[in-house]
Write a protein that holds these residues in place. Sequence first.
Motif, PDB file in Angstrom:
ATOM      1  N   ALA A 176       0.735  -0.748   0.019  1.00 41.40           N
ATOM      2  CA  ALA A 176       0.010   0.073   0.029  1.00 41.40           C
ATOM      3  C   ALA A 176       0.693   1.617  -0.080  1.00 41.40           C
ATOM      4  N   ARG A 177       2.155   1.271   1.204  1.00 40.59           N
ATOM      5  CA  ARG A 177       3.249   1.985   1.084  1.00 40.59           C
ATOM      6  C   ARG A 177       3.100   2.326  -0.559  1.00 40.59           C
ATOM      7  N   LEU A 178       3.895   0.967  -0.791  1.00 39.82           N
ATOM      8  CA  LEU A 178       4.493   1.319  -2.342  1.00 39.82           C
ATOM      9  C   LEU A 178       3.632   2.165  -3.278  1.00 39.82           C
ATOM     10  N   LYS A 179       2.173   1.906  -3.482  1.00 43.65           N
ATOM     11  CA  LYS A 179       1.358   1.983  -3.854  1.00 43.65           C
ATOM     12  C   LYS A 179       1.473   3.440  -4.304  1.00 43.65           C
ATOM     13  N   GLU A 180       1.548   3.848  -3.414  1.00 46.34           N
ATOM     14  CA  GLU A 180       0.804   5.198  -2.810  1.00 46.34           C
ATOM     15  C   GLU A 180       1.914   5.659  -3.082  1.00 46.34           C
ATOM     16  N   ARG A 181       3.101   5.807  -2.850  1.00 47.57           N
ATOM     17  CA  ARG A 181       4.236   6.749  -3.093  1.00 47.57           C
ATOM     18  C   ARG A 181       4.745   6.771  -4.500  1.00 47.57           C
ATOM     19  N   ARG A 182       4.317   5.809  -5.123  1.00 43.79           N
ATOM     20  CA  ARG A 182       4.307   5.899  -7.077  1.00 43.79           C
ATOM     21  C   ARG A 182       2.824   6.642  -7.512  1.00 43.79           C
ATOM     22  N   GLN A 183       1.969   6.974  -6.986  1.00 44.59           N
ATOM     23  CA  GLN A 183       1.032   8.080  -7.409  1.00 44.59           C
ATOM     24  C   GLN A 183       2.101   9.141  -7.171  1.00 44.59           C
ATOM     25  N   GLU A 184       2.131   9.299  -6.457  1.00 46.85           N
ATOM     26  CA  GLU A 184       3.085  10.713  -5.825  1.00 46.85           C
ATOM     27  C   GLU A 184       4.088  10.966  -6.348  1.00 46.85           C
ATOM     28  N   GLY A 185       5.436   9.251  -7.461  1.00 49.88           N
ATOM     29  CA  GLY A 185       6.508  10.329  -8.046  1.00 49.88           C
ATOM     30  C   GLY A 185       7.269  10.449  -7.544  1.00 49.88           C
TER      31      GLY A 185
ATOM     32  N   ASP B 110      12.413  -1.065   0.731  1.00 49.82           N
ATOM     33  CA  ASP B 110      11.265  -1.120   2.748  1.00 49.82           C
ATOM     34  C   ASP B 110       9.883   0.039   2.165  1.00 49.82           C
ATOM     35  N   GLY B 111       9.875   0.691   0.654  1.00 48.20           N
ATOM     36  CA  GLY B 111       8.885   1.635   0.482  1.00 48.20           C
ATOM     37  C   GLY B 111       8.496   2.707   0.883  1.00 48.20           C
ATOM     38  N   GLU B 112      10.578   3.738   1.972  1.00 45.68           N
ATOM     39  CA  GLU B 112      10.191   4.418   2.527  1.00 45.68           C
ATOM     40  C   GLU B 112      10.892   5.408   1.480  1.00 45.68           C
ATOM     41  N   ALA B 113      10.367   6.450   1.480  1.00 43.96           N
ATOM     42  CA  ALA B 113      10.775   8.067   1.037  1.00 43.96           C
ATOM     43  C   ALA B 113      12.160   8.078   0.654  1.00 43.96           C
ATOM     44  N   GLU B 114      12.405   8.359   0.096  1.00 41.84           N
ATOM     45  CA  GLU B 114      14.412   8.645  -0.475  1.00 41.84           C
ATOM     46  C   GLU B 114      14.721   9.798  -0.530  1.00 41.84           C
ATOM     47  N   GLU B 115      15.608  10.123  -0.023  1.00 37.38           N
ATOM     48  CA  GLU B 115      15.923  11.550   0.088  1.00 37.38           C
ATOM     49  C   GLU B 115      16.257  12.227  -1.283  1.00 37.38           C
ATOM     50  N   GLY B 116      15.869  13.746  -1.396  1.00 37.12           N
ATOM     51  CA  GLY B 116      16.160  13.978  -2.251  1.00 37.12           C
ATOM     52  C   GLY B 116      14.655  13.544  -3.301  1.00 37.12           C
ATOM     53  N   GLU B 117      14.655  15.217  -4.282  1.00 34.93           N
ATOM     54  CA  GLU B 117      13.487  14.979  -5.539  1.00 34.93           C
ATOM     55  C   GLU B 117      14.112  13.807  -6.379  1.00 34.93           C
ATOM     56  N   ALA B 118      12.793  13.282  -7.287  1.00 32.01           N
ATOM     57  CA  ALA B 118      12.756  12.210  -8.152  1.00 32.01           C
ATOM     58  C   ALA B 118      12.604  12.968  -9.522  1.00 32.01           C
ATOM     59  N   SER B 119      13.407  12.545 -10.112  1.00 28.72           N
ATOM     60  CA  SER B 119      13.654  13.010 -11.695  1.00 28.72           C
ATOM     61  C   SER B 119      12.500  13.505 -12.094  1.00 28.72           C
ATOM     62  N   THR B 120      12.939  14.055 -12.727  1.00 37.51           N
ATOM     63  CA  THR B 120      11.712  14.449 -13.561  1.00 37.51           C
ATOM     64  C   THR B 120      12.380  14.443 -15.490  1.00 37.51           C
ATOM     65  N   ALA B 121      13.677  13.881 -15.514  1.00 31.53           N
ATOM     66  CA  ALA B 121      14.015  14.121 -16.833  1.00 31.53           C
ATOM     67  C   ALA B 121      13.576  13.549 -17.671  1.00 31.53           C
ATOM     68  N   THR B 122      12.803  13.888 -19.095  1.00 28.90           N
ATOM     69  CA  THR B 122      12.607  12.972 -20.266  1.00 28.90           C
ATOM     70  C   THR B 122      13.328  11.942 -20.732  1.00 28.90           C
ATOM     71  N   PRO B 123      12.600  10.617 -20.566  1.00 21.67           N
ATOM     72  CA  PRO B 123      13.361   9.279 -21.155  1.00 21.67           C
ATOM     73  C   PRO B 123      13.929   9.314 -22.408  1.00 21.67           C
ATOM     74  N   GLN B 124      15.356   9.349 -22.576  1.00 20.30           N
ATOM     75  CA  GLN B 124      15.619   9.242 -24.594  1.00 20.30           C
ATOM     76  C   GLN B 124      14.857   8.247 -24.801  1.00 20.30           C
ATOM     77  N   ALA B 125      14.524   8.438 -25.895  1.00 23.50           N
ATOM     78  CA  ALA B 125      13.627   7.176 -27.147  1.00 23.50           C
ATOM     79  C   ALA B 125      14.961   6.864 -27.825  1.00 23.50           C
ATOM     80  N   GLN B 126      14.631   5.352 -27.282  1.00 24.53           N
ATOM     81  CA  GLN B 126      15.918   4.383 -27.892  1.00 24.53           C
ATOM     82  C   GLN B 126      15.436   4.293 -29.326  1.00 24.53           C
ATOM     83  N   PRO B 127      17.168   3.760 -30.216  1.00 23.60           N
ATOM     84  CA  PRO B 127      17.165   3.082 -31.367  1.00 23.60           C
ATOM     85  C   PRO B 127      16.247   2.269 -31.790  1.00 23.60           C
ATOM     86  N   PRO B 128      15.518   2.012 -32.609  1.00 27.18           N
ATOM     87  CA  PRO B 128      14.714   1.314 -33.341  1.00 27.18           C
ATOM     88  C   PRO B 128      15.138   0.198 -33.585  1.00 27.18           C
TER      89      PRO B 128
END
Length: 357
Positions: A84-93, A99-117
């Motif tokens: 339940a804690r993991l699900k809540e954290r995923r929704q919050e990003g 252990d499902g605890e929030a890590e220090e620091g902010e989540a990365s907002t960088a857009t993943p690079q497109a992979q070559p075909p």
Amino acid sequence: MTNSSRGSGKAGRGGKAAGGKGGKGKGGHNWSSKRPVGGKGIFVTTMRGKESRCVGEIYDLLDEVADRLYPPERVKALQDEREARLKERRQEGAPMDEDGEAEEGEASTATPQAQPPIDSDDDDDDDIEASIEKELAALKAGRGAKGLVKKDAADAKDKGKAKERPRFQSIQTDTECLCFIATAWPYDPVELTEAIVSEVQETGQARTRFVQRLTPTSFTCHSLSVEQVEMQSSRLIEQVFTTWAQAHNTTSVTYAIDTSVRSHTAPLSRTVLLPLLGTQISKLSSAPTISSPVPSRPILSVRADLKNPDLVLLATVLKNVYGLSIVEGRLWRGKNRVILSESLEWLANERDITIAS
């Protein structure tokens, strides 16, 4: 179990698997690991040359205590809570640890690079070439294609299986007289250690020959990063002190600090660690900040007390690893000063000591 039977343990036998399989009397998995020391676990001191016997003893002891403290229904409840804690954290990003605890620091907002075909034709050609090379290698080794087919079938069968994870795993420290037992989730090293020491104080029976001192660690980080040491320590201190104060319906908490430094000279010497941790504790006397791990905590009155502390901080530095845990002070007192990570045999012989109330 008698001392002689406990002393017969082997370092490579390991504890039961996290799912309850394996362990003593069931074939014995090799849960010894050469991975770096780190994560939640317990440092165990022993006599020189008795490290493997010590590991066998502590496996038996931890398996017994874990079976008692973590029955299936509690493990199931912890798993549900974690999911339940993991699900809540995923929704919050928010970033999470294992252990499902929030890590220090902010989540990365960088857009993943497109992979070559992917060119499926090239992959098919590579697969065919790889298959031919495997078959040729098998023929040269005298196994033939039939043996290769059996091996590939076995690999395919095991590929989908989840790797069995032990509850407790011995990690090589490359240090004489010192062992480290990593603990898998949800087994809390502090709870396990306190249960072992409490039992010794109540019964006066150490039941061990080679296990001496136990020092749990709730987290580890790189000892060369003072910033990380301060941040991680501050988080744990605020959480544990607040929880203890609320459980005892008080805003006054006393503490003591014990440090153990091995194969490390700078920057985390004892003279650096004591004021560093003391500064983090003193912050509890001020109002919490927005970024506080417990933003709703009350302002606490904290002071050092080396004779009757409510809580004891166990700070351990081994080479490039720093770890910290906070334990009940009543379990770690002795004679005229605070004695931490106490020898089980010493505790058994000194039961007439007045324990802090």
